[in-house]
Design an enzyme around this catalytic site. Sequence first.
Site, PDB file in Angstrom:
ATOM      1  CE  LYS A   1       9.023  -8.742   5.621  1.00 27.77           C
ATOM      2  NZ  LYS A   1       7.865  -8.193   6.154  1.00 27.77           N
ATOM      3  CG  ASN A   2       5.390 -10.453   4.268  1.00 23.31           C
ATOM      4  OD1 ASN A   2       6.027  -9.976   5.209  1.00 23.31           O
ATOM      5  ND2 ASN A   2       5.378  -9.911   3.067  1.00 23.31           N
TER       6      ASN A   2
ATOM      7  NE  ARG B   1       0.377  -2.330   7.745  1.00 21.98           N
ATOM      8  CZ  ARG B   1      -0.535  -1.356   7.822  1.00 21.98           C
ATOM      9  NH1 ARG B   1      -0.253  -0.229   8.441  1.00 21.98           N
ATOM     10  NH2 ARG B   1      -1.735  -1.513   7.311  1.00 21.98           N
TER      11      ARG B   1
ATOM     12  CB  CYS C   1       8.402  -0.732   4.450  1.00 25.84           C
ATOM     13  SG  CYS C   1       9.466  -2.149   4.545  1.00 25.84           S
TER      14      CYS C   1
ATOM     15  NE  ARG D   1       2.148  -0.223   4.794  1.00 25.01           N
ATOM     16  CZ  ARG D   1       3.186  -1.035   4.961  1.00 25.01           C
ATOM     17  NH1 ARG D   1       4.395  -0.510   5.118  1.00 25.01           N
ATOM     18  NH2 ARG D   1       3.038  -2.341   5.032  1.00 25.01           N
ATOM     19  N   PRO D   2      -2.643   3.002   6.424  1.00 27.86           N
ATOM     20  CG  PRO D   2      -4.442   3.237   4.966  1.00 27.86           C
ATOM     21  CD  PRO D   2      -2.941   3.287   5.019  1.00 27.86           C
ATOM     22  CB  ILE D   3      -5.007   0.158  10.816  1.00 27.68           C
ATOM     23  CG1 ILE D   3      -5.266   1.331  11.782  1.00 27.68           C
ATOM     24  CG2 ILE D   3      -3.522  -0.182  10.761  1.00 27.68           C
ATOM     25  CD1 ILE D   3      -4.946   1.002  13.231  1.00 27.68           C
ATOM     26  CG  ASP D   4      -9.139   2.399   6.305  1.00 27.07           C
ATOM     27  OD1 ASP D   4      -7.920   2.157   6.114  1.00 27.07           O
ATOM     28  OD2 ASP D   4      -9.966   2.399   5.374  1.00 27.07           O
TER      29      ASP D   4
ATOM     30  CG  ASP E   1       6.039  -7.293  -0.741  1.00 31.13           C
ATOM     31  OD1 ASP E   1       5.588  -8.114   0.074  1.00 31.13           O
ATOM     32  OD2 ASP E   1       5.757  -6.071  -0.711  1.00 31.13           O
TER      33      ASP E   1
ATOM     34  CB  ILE F   1      -0.003  -2.521  -3.838  1.00 34.46           C
ATOM     35  CG1 ILE F   1      -0.356  -3.627  -4.808  1.00 34.46           C
ATOM     36  CG2 ILE F   1      -0.324  -2.892  -2.398  1.00 34.46           C
ATOM     37  CD1 ILE F   1      -1.754  -4.140  -4.743  1.00 34.46           C
TER      38      ILE F   1
ATOM     39  NE  ARG G   1      11.369  -4.682   9.073  1.00 32.23           N
ATOM     40  CZ  ARG G   1      10.421  -4.243   8.234  1.00 32.23           C
ATOM     41  NH1 ARG G   1      10.678  -3.255   7.408  1.00 32.23           N
ATOM     42  NH2 ARG G   1       9.237  -4.819   8.202  1.00 32.23           N
TER      43      ARG G   1
HETATM   44  C1  EPZ Z   1       1.501  -6.766   3.653  1.00 31.90           C
HETATM   45  O1  EPZ Z   1       1.426  -5.445   4.147  1.00 31.90           O
HETATM   46  C2  EPZ Z   1       2.970  -7.100   3.607  1.00 31.90           C
HETATM   47  N1  EPZ Z   1       3.535  -6.997   4.945  1.00 31.90           N
HETATM   48  C3  EPZ Z   1       3.708  -6.151   2.667  1.00 31.90           C
HETATM   49  O2  EPZ Z   1       5.040  -6.626   2.552  1.00 31.90           O
HETATM   50  C4  EPZ Z   1       3.071  -6.224   1.287  1.00 31.90           C
HETATM   51  O3  EPZ Z   1       3.681  -5.247   0.461  1.00 31.90           O
HETATM   52  C5  EPZ Z   1       1.569  -5.942   1.389  1.00 31.90           C
HETATM   53  O4  EPZ Z   1       0.970  -6.853   2.325  1.00 31.90           O
HETATM   54  C6  EPZ Z   1       0.870  -6.111   0.053  1.00 31.90           C
HETATM   55  O5  EPZ Z   1       1.077  -7.402  -0.424  1.00 31.90           O
HETATM   56  C7  EPZ Z   1       3.356  -8.033   5.791  1.00 31.90           C
HETATM   57  O6  EPZ Z   1       2.737  -9.020   5.452  1.00 31.90           O
HETATM   58  C8  EPZ Z   1       3.974  -7.888   7.153  1.00 31.90           C
HETATM   59  P1  EPZ Z   1      -2.091  -4.384   2.696  1.00 31.90           P
HETATM   60  P2  EPZ Z   1      -0.020  -4.852   4.574  1.00 31.90           P
HETATM   61  O7  EPZ Z   1      -2.964  -4.191   3.870  1.00 31.90           O
HETATM   62  O8  EPZ Z   1      -0.858  -5.935   5.126  1.00 31.90           O
HETATM   63  C9  EPZ Z   1      -4.210  -0.226   1.882  1.00 31.90           C
HETATM   64  C10 EPZ Z   1       7.358  -6.539   2.542  1.00 31.90           C
HETATM   65  O9  EPZ Z   1       8.139  -5.943   1.792  1.00 31.90           O
HETATM   66  N2  EPZ Z   1      -4.852  -0.394   3.185  1.00 31.90           N
HETATM   67  O10 EPZ Z   1      -2.332  -5.551   1.800  1.00 31.90           O
HETATM   68  O11 EPZ Z   1       0.212  -3.644   5.392  1.00 31.90           O
HETATM   69  C11 EPZ Z   1      -2.700  -0.023   1.989  1.00 31.90           C
HETATM   70  O12 EPZ Z   1      -2.398   1.337   2.234  1.00 31.90           O
HETATM   71  C12 EPZ Z   1       6.136  -5.820   3.041  1.00 31.90           C
HETATM   72  O13 EPZ Z   1       7.468  -7.736   2.897  1.00 31.90           O
HETATM   73  C13 EPZ Z   1      -5.831   0.503   3.576  1.00 31.90           C
HETATM   74  O14 EPZ Z   1      -6.162   1.442   2.850  1.00 31.90           O
HETATM   75  O15 EPZ Z   1      -0.572  -4.411   3.160  1.00 31.90           O
HETATM   76  C14 EPZ Z   1      -2.217  -0.486   0.638  1.00 31.90           C
HETATM   77  O16 EPZ Z   1      -2.375   0.562  -0.309  1.00 31.90           O
HETATM   78  C15 EPZ Z   1       6.067  -4.378   2.578  1.00 31.90           C
HETATM   79  N3  EPZ Z   1      -6.430   0.350   4.789  1.00 31.90           N
HETATM   80  C16 EPZ Z   1      -3.198  -1.612   0.280  1.00 31.90           C
HETATM   81  O17 EPZ Z   1      -4.331  -1.433   1.135  1.00 31.90           O
HETATM   82  C17 EPZ Z   1      -6.087  -0.702   5.630  1.00 31.90           C
HETATM   83  O18 EPZ Z   1      -6.694  -0.797   6.725  1.00 31.90           O
HETATM   84  C18 EPZ Z   1      -2.641  -3.010   0.523  1.00 31.90           C
HETATM   85  O19 EPZ Z   1      -2.107  -3.027   1.831  1.00 31.90           O
HETATM   86  C19 EPZ Z   1      -5.100  -1.602   5.213  1.00 31.90           C
HETATM   87  C20 EPZ Z   1      -4.502  -1.437   3.991  1.00 31.90           C
END
Ligand code: EPZ
Length: 445
Positions: free
Chosen positions: A32-33, A103, A127, A132-135, A319, A341, A414
């Site tokens: 999926k991811n 997401r 989820c 879920r920031p995007i900074d 996950d 995480i 999903r």
């Molecule tokens: C991806 O989410 C996956 N989703 C998630 O899987 C997975 O849990 C996650 O990576 C971690 O492996 C998809 O691939 C669609 P991150 P993502 O950015 O990219 C923080 C599932 O169950 N962060 O690696 O959103 C964030 O808050 C889903 O399949 C910032 O602070 O995760 C988190 O604490 C759930 N600022 C950490 O980083 C940002 O701009 C890791 O998040 C981005 C993230």
Amino acid sequence: MSVKKQMAMNASKFIVNGGTPLKGEVVISGAKNSAVGIILATILCDEECVLNNVPNISDIQDEMEILEGMGAKITKIDDSSYKINTTGIKSFEVSDEAAHNMRASTYFMGTLLGRFKEAVVPAPGGCNLGDRPIDLHLKSFEQMGAKTSIDNGSVHLKADYFISSSIRFDQVSVGATINAMCAACKAGEGVKTEIDNAAKEPHVVDVANFLNSMGAKIRGAGTDKIKIMGVDYLHSTNYSIIPDQIEAGTFMVAAAATKGKVKICNVTTKHLETITEKLRQTGVFVDDSHDDYVIVDGSNRELKPCNIITLPHPGFPTDMQPQFSTLLTLANGASVVTDNIFSNRFKYVEQLRKMGAEITVTSSAAVINGHGFGSLKCANNVRAVDLRAGAAMVVAALSAKGETTIGDVFHIQRGYENIVDKLKNLGADIRVVYNDSPDNKQNCG
Ligand code: EPZ
């Protein structure tokens, strides 16, 4: 996703009559991811792509609906293969409400910016794992030369031209790494982008491999330093998505939780190493001597407790945290699970408590007092609070004798293709019912 479809999915529940060991073989679907990133990365292609091993799950269906609404031409070749031609997309704006629900819609930012040097994308959903920031995404785009702003719930990106940059993520982020790769790979001849502290998940490598199969110049994916030389043109490709590490891990845990014996086929064994290691710590037998399948034998064994700390790859995947925590309620003794995480990924505990689980949760950790196999009791009022939490409830229900009803299973659909059929083929007594179905009047126990 259409409102009608969403309402239909909200109505469905799983009814599981648990207590039977899972036995047999299951074939894992595409990741999926990976797929959610690769489907949107076709926006960067100047020709038609063919994608194989695409999982048939609602996030993918939603993405394809949005792409078609923007002008893409998508032709289904067979159950898991598609021809995708996005050359018909003329706008850099995503207006579809569905984009807000998941997401993965963050990937519209990097792909539209890479293609049009401009993007307007609804702020992402997905989820509910806390904030879920995007900074990190926005910072990387700014370092590449884009102006960013968030107005009326949409992210606005615009770059007159891209500049060479060196991006260092102060936190490992799968999404930000993938987004930066997508924007940078088509930043133009001579524009170099370096990403430090990059995510190394298998799906990050898969997206990089997909982009490179179209002529992108990405080196180092899978390590914490990725170097990208921009190009102006990406040609067609015929690409197969890797197997889903988390679906495979979920079936491994389900086999262990039911004291079953299951061969899990079409996997990349190497991607399952940390899950295998933890299962072995609980006393479960795992044969991982083959590259493309593993055998989990949980029969006749009592489970030992073990501690879990989730980390970016190659650490234990977050996950898999809800599913493995559920297994640990069946161990004899106390385990500690720490999620580094997502601090808010223990909402499923409230649902497990309805089945008798004894779990204490602090800010980012849970102490699980396991009381052995059979200690979880069936319940007719649990629900999936998110995708992996829903998978955890399926594992719990499979282990508990009697009928358990799981609500809000649209979360599960999903990310898990045909999960009911796959479990039925392993001997599970599981069925989907709808709210108005007479089936739904059952007693537990
Ligand atoms: C991806 O989410 C996956 N989703 C998630 O899987 C997975 O849990 C996650 O990576 C971690 O492996 C998809 O691939 C669609 P991150 P993502 O950015 O990219 C923080 C599932 O169950 N962060 O690696 O959103 C964030 O808050 C889903 O399949 C910032 O602070 O995760 C988190 O604490 C759930 N600022 C950490 O980083 C940002 O701009 C890791 O998040 C981005 C993230």
